[in-house]
Design a protein around this motif. Structure first.
Motif, PDB file in Angstrom:
ATOM      1  N   GLY A  40       0.818  -1.239  -0.050  1.00 47.76           N
ATOM      2  CA  GLY A  40      -0.127   0.076  -0.072  1.00 47.76           C
ATOM      3  C   GLY A  40       0.850   1.287   0.011  1.00 47.76           C
ATOM      4  O   GLY A  40       0.219   2.235  -0.330  1.00 47.76           O
ATOM      5  N   LEU A  41       2.076   0.965   0.151  1.00 47.81           N
ATOM      6  CA  LEU A  41       3.130   2.224   0.187  1.00 47.81           C
ATOM      7  C   LEU A  41       3.285   2.835  -1.326  1.00 47.81           C
ATOM      8  O   LEU A  41       3.626   1.755  -2.019  1.00 47.81           O
ATOM      9  N   ASP A  42       2.939   3.791  -1.869  1.00 47.96           N
ATOM     10  CA  ASP A  42       3.179   4.075  -3.338  1.00 47.96           C
ATOM     11  C   ASP A  42       4.076   5.422  -3.274  1.00 47.96           C
ATOM     12  O   ASP A  42       3.667   6.291  -2.437  1.00 47.96           O
ATOM     13  N   VAL A  43       4.897   5.607  -4.156  1.00 51.34           N
ATOM     14  CA  VAL A  43       5.681   6.833  -4.325  1.00 51.34           C
ATOM     15  C   VAL A  43       5.297   7.136  -5.828  1.00 51.34           C
ATOM     16  O   VAL A  43       5.511   6.374  -6.505  1.00 51.34           O
ATOM     17  N   GLU A  44       5.058   8.448  -6.073  1.00 50.26           N
ATOM     18  CA  GLU A  44       4.801   9.210  -7.306  1.00 50.26           C
ATOM     19  C   GLU A  44       6.246   9.300  -7.907  1.00 50.26           C
ATOM     20  O   GLU A  44       7.041   9.915  -7.583  1.00 50.26           O
ATOM     21  N   VAL A  45       6.183   8.872  -9.056  1.00 48.92           N
ATOM     22  CA  VAL A  45       7.398   9.045  -9.876  1.00 48.92           C
ATOM     23  C   VAL A  45       7.077   9.655 -11.159  1.00 48.92           C
ATOM     24  O   VAL A  45       5.919   9.581 -11.680  1.00 48.92           O
ATOM     25  N   ALA A  46       7.938  10.416 -12.104  1.00 47.18           N
ATOM     26  CA  ALA A  46       7.801  10.787 -13.197  1.00 47.18           C
ATOM     27  C   ALA A  46       7.643   9.641 -14.452  1.00 47.18           C
ATOM     28  O   ALA A  46       7.899   8.523 -14.193  1.00 47.18           O
ATOM     29  N   THR A  47       6.537  10.012 -15.244  1.00 45.61           N
ATOM     30  CA  THR A  47       6.404   8.846 -16.088  1.00 45.61           C
ATOM     31  C   THR A  47       6.174   9.475 -17.452  1.00 45.61           C
ATOM     32  O   THR A  47       5.684  10.740 -17.536  1.00 45.61           O
ATOM     33  N   THR A  48       6.280   8.820 -18.398  1.00 46.92           N
ATOM     34  CA  THR A  48       6.027   9.179 -20.040  1.00 46.92           C
ATOM     35  C   THR A  48       4.784   9.021 -20.447  1.00 46.92           C
ATOM     36  O   THR A  48       4.228   9.453 -21.237  1.00 46.92           O
ATOM     37  N   GLN A  49       4.088   7.954 -19.774  1.00 41.35           N
ATOM     38  CA  GLN A  49       2.783   7.466 -20.279  1.00 41.35           C
ATOM     39  C   GLN A  49       1.596   8.301 -19.524  1.00 41.35           C
ATOM     40  O   GLN A  49       1.907   8.434 -18.201  1.00 41.35           O
ATOM     41  N   ALA A  50       0.656   8.600 -20.180  1.00 42.06           N
ATOM     42  CA  ALA A  50      -0.492   9.085 -19.506  1.00 42.06           C
ATOM     43  C   ALA A  50      -1.399   8.014 -18.558  1.00 42.06           C
ATOM     44  O   ALA A  50      -1.675   6.801 -19.002  1.00 42.06           O
ATOM     45  N   ARG A  51      -1.978   8.354 -17.771  1.00 46.23           N
ATOM     46  CA  ARG A  51      -2.574   7.723 -16.659  1.00 46.23           C
ATOM     47  C   ARG A  51      -4.180   8.216 -17.245  1.00 46.23           C
ATOM     48  O   ARG A  51      -4.824   9.195 -17.430  1.00 46.23           O
ATOM     49  N   THR A  52      -4.933   6.931 -17.247  1.00 49.07           N
ATOM     50  CA  THR A  52      -6.437   7.398 -17.422  1.00 49.07           C
ATOM     51  C   THR A  52      -7.132   7.393 -16.393  1.00 49.07           C
ATOM     52  O   THR A  52      -6.904   6.502 -15.281  1.00 49.07           O
ATOM     53  N   THR A  53      -8.042   8.207 -15.965  1.00 46.89           N
ATOM     54  CA  THR A  53      -8.578   8.475 -14.704  1.00 46.89           C
ATOM     55  C   THR A  53     -10.287   8.249 -15.008  1.00 46.89           C
ATOM     56  O   THR A  53     -10.694   8.903 -16.091  1.00 46.89           O
ATOM     57  N   LEU A  54     -10.987   7.584 -14.356  1.00 47.54           N
ATOM     58  CA  LEU A  54     -12.347   7.328 -14.544  1.00 47.54           C
ATOM     59  C   LEU A  54     -13.060   7.261 -13.109  1.00 47.54           C
ATOM     60  O   LEU A  54     -12.308   6.992 -12.109  1.00 47.54           O
ATOM     61  N   ALA A  55     -14.507   7.415 -12.982  1.00 47.95           N
ATOM     62  CA  ALA A  55     -15.392   7.492 -11.736  1.00 47.95           C
ATOM     63  C   ALA A  55     -15.039   5.974 -11.375  1.00 47.95           C
ATOM     64  O   ALA A  55     -15.263   5.150 -12.188  1.00 47.95           O
ATOM     65  N   LEU A  56     -15.041   5.836 -10.059  1.00 51.90           N
ATOM     66  CA  LEU A  56     -15.122   4.538  -9.330  1.00 51.90           C
ATOM     67  C   LEU A  56     -16.547   4.160  -9.039  1.00 51.90           C
ATOM     68  O   LEU A  56     -17.486   4.799  -8.806  1.00 51.90           O
ATOM     69  N   GLY A  57     -17.044   2.764  -9.629  1.00 54.21           N
ATOM     70  CA  GLY A  57     -18.372   2.248  -9.395  1.00 54.21           C
ATOM     71  C   GLY A  57     -18.546   2.012  -8.092  1.00 54.21           C
ATOM     72  O   GLY A  57     -18.021   1.080  -7.641  1.00 54.21           O
TER      73      GLY A  57
END
Length: 145
Positions: A40-57
């Motif tokens: 569950g530990l996450d660290v934001e890093v630079a990325t070249t790929q775009a993320r897709t963001t959607l509403a959670l059902g």
């Protein structure tokens, strides 16, 4: 990242984590410990790929808390999935379901916020997000980290 105290809830061991800009995180325990659980530990890093963001059902009559908290969302890309949002007024149990592209390969267990208490929330391999136990004194729960 400044030095900050954390609480290991199962063994009640206090620990201190530091990051010095090198990318290394160091933990110093105040008592002897046998493990640190980093799921569950996450660290934001630079990325070249775009993320897709959607509403959670959402499930079981849960709804977005609204206001400045917005709509519960999930985003995915680079092999990672992130869930963010605050939900309210549902039946404790099944909270939401993740789509196939965000489902984990094994059951994941998280501690999430319910005001002054934490709650255990699990995500199963078929995408079901469930409240398991813990704080539910209020009619809401955070799905953010």
């Amino acid at each position: 990242w400044a030095q900050q105290p954390l609480q290991h809830r199962q063994t009640r061991q206090k620990l201190v984590s530091t990051a010095d800009g090198s990318g290394k995180i160091t933990f110093s325990f105040t008592r002897q410990s046998h493990h640190v659980h980093l799921s569950g530990l996450d660290v934001e890093v630079a990325t070249t790929q775009a993320r897709t963001t959607l509403a959670l059902g959402l499930a079981s009559r849960w709804q977005a808390y609204g206001g400045s908290y917005g709509t519960p969302m999930f985003s995915y890309g680079d092999g990672l999935c992130f869930i963010d949002g605050l939900i309210k007024h549902g039946s404790w149990g099944h909270l939401a379901t993740l789509p196939a592209q965000c489902r984990p390969s094994k059951r994941l267990i998280f501690n999430l916020n319910n005001n002054a208490k934490t709650s255990r929330v699990d995500i199963e391999t078929h995408g079901k997000i469930s409240f398991i136990t813990g704080g539910r004194d209020h009619s809401w729960i955070s799905l953010s980290g």
